[in-house]
Design a protein around this motif. Structure first.
Motif, mmCIF file in Angstrom:
data_model
loop_
_atom_site.group_PDB
_atom_site.id
_atom_site.type_symbol
_atom_site.label_atom_id
_atom_site.label_comp_id
_atom_site.label_asym_id
_atom_site.label_seq_id
_atom_site.Cartn_x
_atom_site.Cartn_y
_atom_site.Cartn_z
ATOM 1 N N CYS A 26 0.862 -1.180 0.000
ATOM 2 C CA CYS A 26 0.000 0.000 0.000
ATOM 3 C C CYS A 26 0.904 1.237 0.000
ATOM 4 O O CYS A 26 1.795 1.352 0.845
ATOM 5 C CB CYS A 26 -0.897 -0.001 1.235
ATOM 6 S SG CYS A 26 -2.079 1.367 1.301
ATOM 7 N N ARG A 28 2.321 4.973 0.605
ATOM 8 C CA ARG A 28 2.257 5.797 1.815
ATOM 9 C C ARG A 28 1.042 6.720 1.786
ATOM 10 O O ARG A 28 0.294 6.809 2.760
ATOM 11 C CB ARG A 28 3.536 6.621 1.957
ATOM 12 C CG ARG A 28 3.576 7.490 3.212
ATOM 13 C CD ARG A 28 4.937 8.153 3.369
ATOM 14 N NE ARG A 28 5.045 8.816 4.652
ATOM 15 C CZ ARG A 28 4.702 10.073 4.890
ATOM 16 N NH1 ARG A 28 4.252 10.821 3.898
ATOM 17 N NH2 ARG A 28 4.830 10.592 6.095
ATOM 18 N N PHE A 31 -2.157 4.754 2.273
ATOM 19 C CA PHE A 31 -2.291 4.258 3.639
ATOM 20 C C PHE A 31 -2.695 5.370 4.596
ATOM 21 O O PHE A 31 -3.558 5.181 5.463
ATOM 22 C CB PHE A 31 -0.982 3.626 4.114
ATOM 23 C CG PHE A 31 -1.017 3.223 5.565
ATOM 24 C CD1 PHE A 31 -1.787 2.150 5.975
ATOM 25 C CD2 PHE A 31 -0.321 3.943 6.518
ATOM 26 C CE1 PHE A 31 -1.853 1.783 7.319
ATOM 27 C CE2 PHE A 31 -0.364 3.589 7.854
ATOM 28 C CZ PHE A 31 -1.132 2.507 8.262
ATOM 29 N N VAL A 55 5.826 3.291 4.517
ATOM 30 C CA VAL A 55 5.059 4.314 5.235
ATOM 31 C C VAL A 55 6.022 5.283 5.900
ATOM 32 O O VAL A 55 5.767 6.479 6.005
ATOM 33 C CB VAL A 55 4.144 3.643 6.286
ATOM 34 C CG1 VAL A 55 3.452 4.695 7.150
ATOM 35 C CG2 VAL A 55 3.124 2.753 5.604
ATOM 36 N N PHE A 70 0.370 -0.002 16.802
ATOM 37 C CA PHE A 70 -0.424 -0.669 15.773
ATOM 38 C C PHE A 70 -1.721 -1.229 16.327
ATOM 39 O O PHE A 70 -2.761 -1.237 15.644
ATOM 40 C CB PHE A 70 0.363 -1.821 15.131
ATOM 41 C CG PHE A 70 1.511 -1.373 14.274
ATOM 42 C CD1 PHE A 70 1.543 -0.109 13.723
ATOM 43 C CD2 PHE A 70 2.557 -2.235 14.019
ATOM 44 C CE1 PHE A 70 2.607 0.299 12.937
ATOM 45 C CE2 PHE A 70 3.625 -1.839 13.230
ATOM 46 C CZ PHE A 70 3.653 -0.570 12.689
ATOM 47 N N PHE A 79 -4.602 -4.647 6.730
ATOM 48 C CA PHE A 79 -3.175 -4.553 6.456
ATOM 49 C C PHE A 79 -2.354 -5.474 7.354
ATOM 50 O O PHE A 79 -2.707 -5.717 8.512
ATOM 51 C CB PHE A 79 -2.674 -3.118 6.676
ATOM 52 C CG PHE A 79 -3.352 -2.088 5.824
ATOM 53 C CD1 PHE A 79 -3.032 -1.951 4.474
ATOM 54 C CD2 PHE A 79 -4.326 -1.253 6.362
ATOM 55 C CE1 PHE A 79 -3.659 -1.006 3.690
ATOM 56 C CE2 PHE A 79 -4.947 -0.301 5.587
ATOM 57 C CZ PHE A 79 -4.622 -0.170 4.245
ATOM 58 N N PHE A 81 1.304 -5.156 8.910
ATOM 59 C CA PHE A 81 2.393 -4.201 9.109
ATOM 60 C C PHE A 81 3.693 -4.990 9.243
ATOM 61 O O PHE A 81 3.816 -5.860 10.107
ATOM 62 C CB PHE A 81 2.146 -3.348 10.350
ATOM 63 C CG PHE A 81 0.924 -2.481 10.234
ATOM 64 C CD1 PHE A 81 0.922 -1.378 9.398
ATOM 65 C CD2 PHE A 81 -0.235 -2.772 10.950
ATOM 66 C CE1 PHE A 81 -0.212 -0.582 9.274
ATOM 67 C CE2 PHE A 81 -1.365 -1.979 10.839
ATOM 68 C CZ PHE A 81 -1.353 -0.881 9.999
ATOM 69 N N TYR A 95 6.300 -1.095 6.233
ATOM 70 C CA TYR A 95 5.431 -1.264 5.066
ATOM 71 C C TYR A 95 4.031 -1.642 5.525
ATOM 72 O O TYR A 95 3.861 -2.423 6.464
ATOM 73 C CB TYR A 95 5.960 -2.364 4.141
ATOM 74 C CG TYR A 95 7.259 -2.015 3.466
ATOM 75 C CD1 TYR A 95 7.283 -1.515 2.162
ATOM 76 C CD2 TYR A 95 8.470 -2.183 4.130
ATOM 77 C CE1 TYR A 95 8.477 -1.197 1.537
ATOM 78 C CE2 TYR A 95 9.672 -1.864 3.512
ATOM 79 C CZ TYR A 95 9.666 -1.372 2.221
ATOM 80 O OH TYR A 95 10.856 -1.053 1.616
ATOM 81 N N ALA A 96 3.036 -1.082 4.851
ATOM 82 C CA ALA A 96 1.643 -1.479 5.057
ATOM 83 C C ALA A 96 1.269 -2.364 3.874
ATOM 84 O O ALA A 96 1.221 -1.903 2.732
ATOM 85 C CB ALA A 96 0.735 -0.258 5.126
ATOM 86 N N LYS A 98 -1.258 -4.966 1.884
ATOM 87 C CA LYS A 98 -2.686 -5.246 1.755
ATOM 88 C C LYS A 98 -2.956 -6.738 1.922
ATOM 89 O O LYS A 98 -2.300 -7.575 1.307
ATOM 90 C CB LYS A 98 -3.191 -4.785 0.398
ATOM 91 C CG LYS A 98 -3.087 -3.281 0.171
ATOM 92 C CD LYS A 98 -3.620 -2.896 -1.201
ATOM 93 C CE LYS A 98 -3.521 -1.411 -1.450
ATOM 94 N NZ LYS A 98 -4.034 -1.030 -2.798
#
Length: 206
Positions: A26, A28, A31, A55, A70, A79, A81, A95-96, A98
């Motif tokens: 995803c 930044r 997200f 992100v 989180f 998501f 993480f 990073y996020a 999907k």
């Protein structure tokens, strides 16, 4: 230093399960649209990520704070993480990723036939390749074909190890990654994935 690195990778081989997954990254900007106004996560990440991938990035202390935060976001159904591995700096990037409608990865160990290591044109061991099982070749073609222009994260035991941007549909079920890893890192990745998924992590008592 070389012995220290070999020790680190030996411990990883002993203590990691070898769970591999592929996820759409995803961006930044995309997200951050999922976060409510006043959300603290961007402030916890000291270095803003690029618009296309992380992100944001931070150090070990910031990573611990972000992990604790989180749980308050309520985005666990959307998501995964994950932080990057094999970083060339002290910063660790978030990073996020999907999740699919079923809450998992797009592809996993069961879809992979084999991982192999190789040398580049100069004879340096900085290439690894992987191929999909015959029954998963079309799955990978569908994944890459529907995500052209987007990054796909390769996640090993919860850590992001590579995030290539898909430029075309991959129809042959074979991929090659080059110029990103050291020989030790490649041997570690190939060894742990080819060993299959362990039922549980092991602990090393020092």
């Amino acid at each position: 230093w070389i012995l220290h690195q070999e020790y680190i990778y030996s411990l990883k081989l002993l203590t990691k399960r070898g769970v591999l997954g592929f996820y759409v990254v995803c961006s930044r900007d995309e997200f951050l649209k999922n976060l409510q106004a006043g959300n603290k996560l961007p402030a916890l990440l000291k270095t803003p990520g690029s618009q296309s991938q992380p992100v944001g990035c931070t150090d070990a202390a910031g990573m611990a704070q972000a992990n604790a935060y989180f749980e308050t976001l309520g985005l666990g159904q959307q998501f995964l993480f994950a932080w990057n591995d094999f970083s060339d700096t002290e910063e660790i990037c978030l990073y996020a990723l999907k999740l699919t409608d079923k809450g998992g990865a797009l592809a996993c160990n069961a879809d992979i036939e084999s991982f192999t290591a190789g040398n580049d044109a100069q004879g340096m061991p900085d290439i690894f390749g992987f191929s999909f099982r015959p029954e998963a070749v079309q799955l990978w073609a569908d994944i890459t074909g529907s995500n052209i222009g987007h990054a796909i994260a390769m996640v090993l035991d919860g850590s992001v190890i590579y995030t290539p941007v898909i430029t075309d549909t991959i129809t042959g079920g074979k991929c090659q990654v080059t110029g990103r890893f050291s020989g030790d890192e490649i041997r570690y990745i190939v060894s742990i994935v080819n060993s299959g998924v362990l039922p549980a992590e092991l602990s090393v008592i020092k």
